[in-house]
Design an enzyme around this catalytic site. Structure first.
Site, PDB file in Angstrom:
ATOM      1  N   GLY A  56       8.822 -11.103   3.595  1.00 56.38           N
ATOM      2  CA  GLY A  56       9.106 -10.403   2.372  1.00 56.38           C
ATOM      3  C   GLY A  56       9.329  -8.810   2.464  1.00 56.38           C
ATOM      4  O   GLY A  56      10.249  -8.074   2.018  1.00 56.38           O
ATOM      5  N   HIS A  57       8.529  -8.346   3.325  1.00 56.76           N
ATOM      6  CA  HIS A  57       8.314  -6.804   3.518  1.00 56.76           C
ATOM      7  C   HIS A  57       9.312  -6.563   4.184  1.00 56.76           C
ATOM      8  O   HIS A  57      10.114  -5.496   4.306  1.00 56.76           O
ATOM      9  CB  HIS A  57       7.037  -6.339   4.262  1.00 56.76           C
ATOM     10  CG  HIS A  57       5.658  -6.726   3.392  1.00 56.76           C
ATOM     11  ND1 HIS A  57       4.976  -7.531   3.824  1.00 56.76           N
ATOM     12  CD2 HIS A  57       5.345  -5.938   2.394  1.00 56.76           C
ATOM     13  CE1 HIS A  57       3.857  -7.613   3.041  1.00 56.76           C
ATOM     14  NE2 HIS A  57       4.007  -6.362   2.212  1.00 56.76           N
ATOM     15  N   SER A  65       3.348 -13.938   0.331  1.00 59.69           N
ATOM     16  CA  SER A  65       2.548 -12.743   0.005  1.00 59.69           C
ATOM     17  C   SER A  65       1.356 -12.671   0.967  1.00 59.69           C
ATOM     18  O   SER A  65       1.060 -13.901   1.685  1.00 59.69           O
ATOM     19  CB  SER A  65       1.845 -13.262  -1.500  1.00 59.69           C
ATOM     20  OG  SER A  65       0.608 -12.836  -1.548  1.00 59.69           O
ATOM     21  N   SER A  66       0.980 -11.574   1.411  1.00 64.14           N
ATOM     22  CA  SER A  66      -0.189 -11.537   2.422  1.00 64.14           C
ATOM     23  C   SER A  66      -1.410 -12.464   1.808  1.00 64.14           C
ATOM     24  O   SER A  66      -2.206 -12.999   2.330  1.00 64.14           O
ATOM     25  CB  SER A  66      -0.616 -10.019   2.476  1.00 64.14           C
ATOM     26  OG  SER A  66       0.292  -9.200   2.744  1.00 64.14           O
ATOM     27  N   ASP A  94       6.300  -8.548  -7.522  1.00 65.40           N
ATOM     28  CA  ASP A  94       5.254  -8.031  -8.604  1.00 65.40           C
ATOM     29  C   ASP A  94       6.157  -7.198  -9.501  1.00 65.40           C
ATOM     30  O   ASP A  94       6.437  -6.115  -9.753  1.00 65.40           O
ATOM     31  CB  ASP A  94       4.427  -6.853  -7.875  1.00 65.40           C
ATOM     32  CG  ASP A  94       3.555  -7.687  -6.707  1.00 65.40           C
ATOM     33  OD1 ASP A  94       2.507  -7.984  -6.998  1.00 65.40           O
ATOM     34  OD2 ASP A  94       4.166  -7.552  -5.519  1.00 65.40           O
ATOM     35  N   GLN A 151       4.511  -4.401 -11.698  1.00 66.99           N
ATOM     36  CA  GLN A 151       4.364  -3.201 -11.117  1.00 66.99           C
ATOM     37  C   GLN A 151       5.641  -2.306 -10.942  1.00 66.99           C
ATOM     38  O   GLN A 151       5.698  -1.151 -10.995  1.00 66.99           O
ATOM     39  CB  GLN A 151       3.682  -3.547  -9.446  1.00 66.99           C
ATOM     40  CG  GLN A 151       3.750  -2.687  -8.466  1.00 66.99           C
ATOM     41  CD  GLN A 151       3.263  -2.875  -6.998  1.00 66.99           C
ATOM     42  OE1 GLN A 151       1.935  -2.885  -6.968  1.00 66.99           O
ATOM     43  NE2 GLN A 151       3.839  -3.173  -6.027  1.00 66.99           N
TER      44      GLN A 151
HETATM   45  O1  PAF Z   1       2.683  -3.779  -3.885  1.00 71.84           O
HETATM   46  C1  PAF Z   1       1.635  -3.182  -2.995  1.00 71.84           C
HETATM   47  O2  PAF Z   1       1.554  -3.565  -1.995  1.00 71.84           O
HETATM   48  C2  PAF Z   1       1.078  -2.111  -3.692  1.00 71.84           C
HETATM   49  O3  PAF Z   1       0.485  -2.213  -5.074  1.00 71.84           O
HETATM   50  C3  PAF Z   1       1.311  -0.680  -3.254  1.00 71.84           C
HETATM   51  C4  PAF Z   1       2.882  -0.495  -3.845  1.00 71.84           C
HETATM   52  C5  PAF Z   1       1.918  -0.598  -1.954  1.00 71.84           C
HETATM   53  C6  PAF Z   1       0.477   0.146  -3.948  1.00 71.84           C
HETATM   54  O4  PAF Z   1      -0.621   0.385  -3.159  1.00 71.84           O
END
Ligand code: PAF
Length: 273
Positions: free
Chosen positions: A27-28, A179-180, A144, A147
């Site tokens: 995902g990253h 997700s981790s 997220d 977020q």
């Molecule tokens: O989504 C995340 O991994 C965290 O909330 C972030 C955006 C790196 C902030 O610590």
């Protein structure tokens, strides 16, 4: 980091930034690829790895949050990342640190109700990272969704000179959002965790042809999730994807988000229905 970014900017390079807490997964990597696309071939892609203590409540998993910097470095190298920024705690939060950034509307429901200090921590660290990395664009994951919306609002409200891009959620072959935290699941919990994805599909199918009362749909989805004995629902919400205001009638285009515990592990997912 800031000096490096200034030098890159001076040379005309565009900077695309992916903030992470490390323990990188596919995902990253897809967010990093999205950042590369935004930066262009001559641009620079910066990834940060920082497990930000202020976004964890005292009862949460800060201490045991998975970490593997050596592997993360390799993955970033393979993905063509130009700089990996890995600050230490005392660099981000000196002992007398006393300034926080708080978004007061979008951050209130859902994650904000279950984790009341979470977004204050996220906004503060993201604002700091933006000021350090000086990106032209920053990429956040759609998993997220709250977020991403809170950060977008902060960027607009506080005039950060950058654009936010939201990268699609990467999924395992059975639909579980990457997700981790999936690492915490026992094999049994992992098998049952597909229920989040199933719930989103069921809700989308239910409202495909006609709107349904949110109350009724929530009850239907709850019944489905309860077929998995290890699942404990934290919330199921239906809301407007732009304003994050809850809706009483769910129809095509309504956003749905849910959080479900498996033991102590809390998983989230969302979709536009
Ligand atoms: O989504 C995340 O991994 C965290 O909330 C972030 C955006 C790196 C902030 O610590």
């Amino acid at each position: 980091m800031q000096q490096q970014s200034r030098a890159w900017k001076k040379s005309g390079a565009k900077i695309a930034f992916v903030p992470t807490m490390g323990f990188l997964h596919a995902g990253h990597i897809s967010l990093i690829e999205r950042a590369r696309k935004a930066a262009g071939r001559n641009g620079k892609v910066v990834v940060s790895i920082y497990v930000n203590p202020t976004q964890f409540a005292p009862n949460e998993d800060l201490k045991k949050y998975p970490r593997d910097l050596r592997r993360d470095k390799q993955l970033c190298q393979q993905a063509g990342v130009d700089a990996l920024f890995v600050p230490a705690n005392n660099q981000i939060y000196p002992p007398d640190f006393s300034t926080f950034v708080v978004e007061e509307k979008i951050s209130k429901p859902m994650e904000g109700t279950s984790r009341p200090t979470h977004f204050r921590g996220v906004c503060t660290v993201v604002a700091k990272l933006f000021n350090i990395v000086l990106p032209d664009v920053a990429v956040f994951g759609a998993k997220d969704c709250q977020q991403a919306a809170v950060v977008q609002r902060m960027v607009r409200d506080l005039n950060f000179p950058l654009k936010i891009i939201i990268g699609a959620t990467a999924r395992e072959p059975d639909g579980l959002a990457m997700s981790s935290r999936n690492k915490y699941l026992t094999p049994d919990q992992r098998a049952q965790a597909t229920v989040l994805h199933e719930a989103l599909h069921e809700a989308a199918a239910t409202v495909r042809n006609k709107p349904v009362a949110a109350k009724q749909l929530r009850a239907q989805i709850l019944t489905h999730i309860r077929t998995r004995p290890q699942a404990r629902v934290d919330y199921i919400e239906f809301f407007d994807p732009k304003t994050f205001e809850p809706v009483s009638t769910v129809k095509r285009g309504t956003q749905m988000a849910l959080a479900v515990f498996f033991g102590k592990t809390r998983l989230i997912d969302n979709a536009t229905l």
